[in-house]
Design a protein around this motif. Sequence first.
Motif, PDB file in Angstrom:
ATOM      1  N   VAL A 102       0.833  -1.203   0.000  1.00 47.51           N
ATOM      2  CA  VAL A 102       0.000   0.000   0.000  1.00 47.51           C
ATOM      3  C   VAL A 102       0.870   1.257   0.000  1.00 47.51           C
ATOM      4  N   ILE A 103       1.944   1.236   0.783  1.00 44.67           N
ATOM      5  CA  ILE A 103       2.840   2.400   0.821  1.00 44.67           C
ATOM      6  C   ILE A 103       3.461   2.639  -0.549  1.00 44.67           C
ATOM      7  N   LEU A 104       3.915   1.587  -1.191  1.00 45.65           N
ATOM      8  CA  LEU A 104       4.557   1.737  -2.498  1.00 45.65           C
ATOM      9  C   LEU A 104       3.574   2.223  -3.554  1.00 45.65           C
ATOM     10  N   THR A 105       2.317   1.863  -3.405  1.00 45.64           N
ATOM     11  CA  THR A 105       1.303   2.402  -4.316  1.00 45.64           C
ATOM     12  C   THR A 105       1.202   3.912  -4.165  1.00 45.64           C
ATOM     13  N   GLY A 106       1.285   4.393  -2.923  1.00 42.33           N
ATOM     14  CA  GLY A 106       1.279   5.833  -2.693  1.00 42.33           C
ATOM     15  C   GLY A 106       2.503   6.518  -3.264  1.00 42.33           C
ATOM     16  N   THR A 107       3.631   5.833  -3.248  1.00 46.91           N
ATOM     17  CA  THR A 107       4.849   6.456  -3.780  1.00 46.91           C
ATOM     18  C   THR A 107       4.785   6.646  -5.294  1.00 46.91           C
ATOM     19  N   GLU A 108       3.988   5.835  -5.988  1.00 47.84           N
ATOM     20  CA  GLU A 108       3.842   6.024  -7.433  1.00 47.84           C
ATOM     21  C   GLU A 108       3.198   7.376  -7.734  1.00 47.84           C
ATOM     22  N   VAL A 109       2.215   7.740  -6.917  1.00 44.88           N
ATOM     23  CA  VAL A 109       1.596   9.062  -7.073  1.00 44.88           C
ATOM     24  C   VAL A 109       2.557  10.148  -6.609  1.00 44.88           C
ATOM     25  N   ALA A 110       3.254   9.877  -5.511  1.00 41.67           N
ATOM     26  CA  ALA A 110       4.127  10.889  -4.910  1.00 41.67           C
ATOM     27  C   ALA A 110       5.266  11.291  -5.830  1.00 41.67           C
ATOM     28  N   VAL A 111       5.839  10.353  -6.560  1.00 43.29           N
ATOM     29  CA  VAL A 111       6.988  10.701  -7.405  1.00 43.29           C
ATOM     30  C   VAL A 111       6.562  11.624  -8.542  1.00 43.29           C
ATOM     31  N   VAL A 112       5.340  11.452  -9.030  1.00 44.52           N
ATOM     32  CA  VAL A 112       4.833  12.355 -10.071  1.00 44.52           C
ATOM     33  C   VAL A 112       4.620  13.752  -9.492  1.00 44.52           C
ATOM     34  N   LEU A 113       4.045  13.815  -8.281  1.00 43.45           N
ATOM     35  CA  LEU A 113       3.827  15.111  -7.640  1.00 43.45           C
ATOM     36  C   LEU A 113       5.146  15.794  -7.294  1.00 43.45           C
ATOM     37  N   ALA A 114       6.150  15.013  -6.921  1.00 39.46           N
ATOM     38  CA  ALA A 114       7.461  15.588  -6.636  1.00 39.46           C
ATOM     39  C   ALA A 114       8.059  16.222  -7.890  1.00 39.46           C
ATOM     40  N   MET A 115       7.886  15.574  -9.009  1.00 34.86           N
ATOM     41  CA  MET A 115       8.362  16.131 -10.271  1.00 34.86           C
ATOM     42  C   MET A 115       7.641  17.442 -10.586  1.00 34.86           C
ATOM     43  N   ILE A 116       6.330  17.456 -10.375  1.00 33.39           N
ATOM     44  CA  ILE A 116       5.556  18.675 -10.609  1.00 33.39           C
ATOM     45  C   ILE A 116       6.020  19.784  -9.672  1.00 33.39           C
ATOM     46  N   GLY A 117       6.268  19.437  -8.403  1.00 33.72           N
ATOM     47  CA  GLY A 117       6.721  20.442  -7.446  1.00 33.72           C
ATOM     48  C   GLY A 117       8.047  21.064  -7.842  1.00 33.72           C
ATOM     49  N   ALA A 118       8.975  20.238  -8.299  1.00 31.98           N
ATOM     50  CA  ALA A 118      10.274  20.771  -8.728  1.00 31.98           C
ATOM     51  C   ALA A 118      10.123  21.721  -9.913  1.00 31.98           C
ATOM     52  N   ILE A 119       9.260  21.354 -10.845  1.00 25.63           N
ATOM     53  CA  ILE A 119       9.064  22.195 -12.031  1.00 25.63           C
ATOM     54  C   ILE A 119       8.396  23.513 -11.658  1.00 25.63           C
ATOM     55  N   VAL A 120       7.394  23.439 -10.767  1.00 22.45           N
ATOM     56  CA  VAL A 120       6.710  24.667 -10.325  1.00 22.45           C
ATOM     57  C   VAL A 120       7.704  25.619  -9.663  1.00 22.45           C
ATOM     58  N   GLY A 121       8.565  25.065  -8.804  1.00 25.03           N
ATOM     59  CA  GLY A 121       9.575  25.900  -8.165  1.00 25.03           C
ATOM     60  C   GLY A 121      10.497  26.557  -9.171  1.00 25.03           C
ATOM     61  N   GLU A 122      10.851  25.834 -10.218  1.00 26.54           N
ATOM     62  CA  GLU A 122      11.717  26.404 -11.258  1.00 26.54           C
ATOM     63  C   GLU A 122      10.978  27.457 -12.068  1.00 26.54           C
ATOM     64  N   PHE A 123       9.683  27.237 -12.297  1.00 27.86           N
ATOM     65  CA  PHE A 123       8.889  28.243 -12.998  1.00 27.86           C
ATOM     66  C   PHE A 123       8.906  29.570 -12.250  1.00 27.86           C
ATOM     67  N   ILE A 124       8.723  29.497 -10.933  1.00 25.17           N
ATOM     68  CA  ILE A 124       8.520  30.705 -10.136  1.00 25.17           C
ATOM     69  C   ILE A 124       9.830  31.424  -9.835  1.00 25.17           C
ATOM     70  N   GLY A 125      10.855  30.657  -9.442  1.00 25.26           N
ATOM     71  CA  GLY A 125      12.096  31.323  -9.040  1.00 25.26           C
ATOM     72  C   GLY A 125      13.330  30.520  -9.304  1.00 25.26           C
ATOM     73  N   GLY A 126      13.414  29.920 -10.458  1.00 25.33           N
ATOM     74  CA  GLY A 126      14.571  29.099 -10.766  1.00 25.33           C
ATOM     75  C   GLY A 126      15.531  29.793 -11.713  1.00 25.33           C
ATOM     76  N   ASN A 127      16.784  29.395 -11.620  1.00 26.47           N
ATOM     77  CA  ASN A 127      17.768  29.865 -12.594  1.00 26.47           C
ATOM     78  C   ASN A 127      18.465  28.700 -13.287  1.00 26.47           C
ATOM     79  N   GLU A 128      17.909  27.497 -13.059  1.00 20.53           N
ATOM     80  CA  GLU A 128      18.386  26.294 -13.736  1.00 20.53           C
ATOM     81  C   GLU A 128      17.304  25.234 -13.615  1.00 20.53           C
ATOM     82  N   GLY A 129      17.423  24.184 -14.416  1.00 16.83           N
ATOM     83  CA  GLY A 129      16.417  23.137 -14.423  1.00 16.83           C
ATOM     84  C   GLY A 129      15.526  23.219 -15.651  1.00 16.83           C
ATOM     85  N   LEU A 130      14.770  22.152 -15.898  1.00 18.26           N
ATOM     86  CA  LEU A 130      13.924  22.095 -17.084  1.00 18.26           C
ATOM     87  C   LEU A 130      12.792  23.113 -17.017  1.00 18.26           C
ATOM     88  N   GLY A 131      12.259  23.366 -15.807  1.00 18.85           N
ATOM     89  CA  GLY A 131      11.221  24.380 -15.681  1.00 18.85           C
ATOM     90  C   GLY A 131      11.728  25.759 -16.055  1.00 18.85           C
TER      91      GLY A 131
END
Length: 213
Positions: free
Chosen positions: A134-163
């Motif tokens: 059950v925990i690992l099932t949650g991590t499948e969703v979490a890794v996608v959200l973590a990727m989104i979070g990193a990109i959002v941070g780069e959109f708002i105030g990043g100076n490197e990264g794909l965002g």
Amino acid sequence: MALIDMVQTRELWDHTLVTVTEAVSGFLIAVFLGVTLGFVMARVPPFEWAAKPFIVLLQLIPKIALAPLFILWFGFGLESKIVIAAALAFFPVFSNALQAFKSVEPGDKDVFTILQANPLQRFYMLDVPSALPVILTGTEVAVVLAMIGAIVGEFIGGNEGLGYLAVAHLQNLAVPELFAVIVVLAMVGLVLYTLIGRLRRHFSAWHVSEARM
């Protein structure tokens, strides 16, 4: 094609490495905190009763609105993006971990009590194997959200990264390059999701949900 041209440059891979580092780091932090809090709350019901409403309330606050605050608090470097990624990825892991640890079979608990297992033995030999699918099932969703979070941070105030790279191409109206970055983002997210899925199937191959596949 713009994608082929960009893949051949080191700049794209450098920005990709930054985004993956932010997402994976935030994901690992979220897994550690989510599993730890889930286990503690499952074993200490008064703590769950007191703390869970506040955790849910924090989850209801749009993380996009908090992202600028995280950047102000933690700076424009990797740290703020990691915090944003962890904040987005935390709740699916925590929620699944809490329910998983609370759902350990009472009969199995009785067997370990009869065998006089100590708390550490119960944790490693009963709680973790029972809750892991059950925990690992949650991590499948979490890794996608973590990727989104990193990109959002780069959109708002990043100076490197794909965002950041996507925003730079957008400001220059370089549409083909922008679409190329979007494709790379999608592929990176798919790779991370697939890796977590393979880990889930490997560590829970014995579970009935996998046996039916």
